[in-house]
Design an enzyme around this catalytic site. Sequence first.
Site, PDB file in Angstrom:
ATOM      1  N   SER A 127      13.731  67.164  52.070  1.00  0.00           N
ATOM      2  CA  SER A 127      12.521  67.709  51.447  1.00  0.00           C
ATOM      3  C   SER A 127      11.856  68.796  52.282  1.00  0.00           C
ATOM      4  CB  SER A 127      11.529  66.554  51.255  1.00  0.00           C
ATOM      5  OG  SER A 127      10.248  67.053  50.976  1.00  0.00           O
ATOM      6  N   GLU A 129       8.886  68.957  52.644  1.00  0.00           N
ATOM      7  CA  GLU A 129       7.775  68.314  53.360  1.00  0.00           C
ATOM      8  C   GLU A 129       8.094  68.210  54.850  1.00  0.00           C
ATOM      9  OE1 GLU A 129       4.651  66.996  52.343  1.00  0.00           O
ATOM     10  OE2 GLU A 129       5.019  68.180  50.559  1.00  0.00           O
ATOM     11  N   TYR A 151       5.941  59.965  54.901  1.00  0.00           N
ATOM     12  CA  TYR A 151       7.055  60.337  54.015  1.00  0.00           C
ATOM     13  C   TYR A 151       7.925  61.390  54.691  1.00  0.00           C
ATOM     14  CZ  TYR A 151       9.414  62.871  50.210  1.00  0.00           C
ATOM     15  OH  TYR A 151      10.342  63.517  49.427  1.00  0.00           O
TER      16      TYR A 151
END
Length: 323
Positions: A127, A129, A151
Amino acid sequence: MKTAFITGVTGQDGAYLAQFLLGKGYRVVGLLRRSASSDQLGERLRWLGILNEIETMDGDILDIASLMRILQSVRPDEIYNLAAQSFVATSWQQPILTASATGLGPVYLLEAVRILGLPARFYQASSSEMFGKVQAPLQSETTPFHPRSPYAVAKLHGHWATVNYRESFGLHASSGILFNHESPLRGIEFVTRKITDGVARISLGLSQALALGNLEAARDWGHARDYVKAMWLMLQQDQPDDYVVATGRSATIREFCRLAFAVAGLNYEDHVVLNPAFLRPAEVDYLRGDATKARVRLGWAPETSLEALVEEMVAADLARLRG
Ligand code: NDP
Ligand code: GDP
């Protein structure tokens, strides 16, 4: 006929990927975890009209025995690990569960492949992120990571585990560093779908206001249908590798609101209210991906503009609520 095994098949990407692979003539087997609300399982696959075209097998990404049992009997050519606790905000409430499912899940699966000695090709859903507090204005495969949530920390573990199994054991394991991708099948808790659902409700007179958090954060949003193609392309290459998948365009939540409310002929400023409950302990302020490597090596390019994505999502939410 090739066989693909998808974990996370009931999620947004799993559903689109299953549809894409069925279209390519694959046998598609999905991992299904038991739920007391089993009537809701497979809702996305049903929406795409493919629920009865895929096979499901009971198991859980946290239960390596179930993974080994399934892999041994299915013997897939390709494995797509999409299963995760995927919602950033929840990861502060359940950091340990997130570390387990999102961070260790890929290791259980990689380890099962290694122990069984399967020749399967492996895709890990990494990801953007992971870039978090970004170290460069345009993020590519060489940009250093700085995760900002449990996460993202967990995703980094999955990403490096994938790289490490490739380097240690010669597995054909690739990691797709995908920037945000949305669709009518996006979970309702994510900001895009929350907005398009809110627009539909307000437009139908079912609600007056939409409460959001930070409107100034910016994301590079693409369409999930385009992004699952990139996953597949990665596994068709002779050599496994890591790829950024993104559109290269970044827009703020405010801009997404403006576009979505405009689809229904509304002005977002009349309806969006700020609620600090939706602010995060640490924010990812800005993401914009450089997918040059995917374009050059995979021949991949996004096909859906942000405007078309927003329109499709608002139309789908209006249809759902009218229905
Ligand atoms: P979703 O949240 O829609 O789907 C997550 C899937 O994981 C669901 O099928 C869920 O099953 C499954 N899952 C969760 N925990 C377990 C478990 N313990 N065992 C088995 N399955 C489990 O995510 P998306 O489809 O949006 O994303 C797919 C993957 O890509 C995720 O790993 C996500 O983190 C990652 N990603 C997504 C991006 C995006 O913008 N969408 C961007 C970058 C990466 P159930 O239905 O039972 O809950
Ligand atoms: P993420 O990029 O995976 O965290 O995807 P989200 O869609 O959950 O969040 C994208 C951005 O929208 C983040 O910067 C959030 O802080 C911001 N945001 C603002 N208001 C909201 C909200 O009400 N819900 C969510 N989920 N995000 C919000």
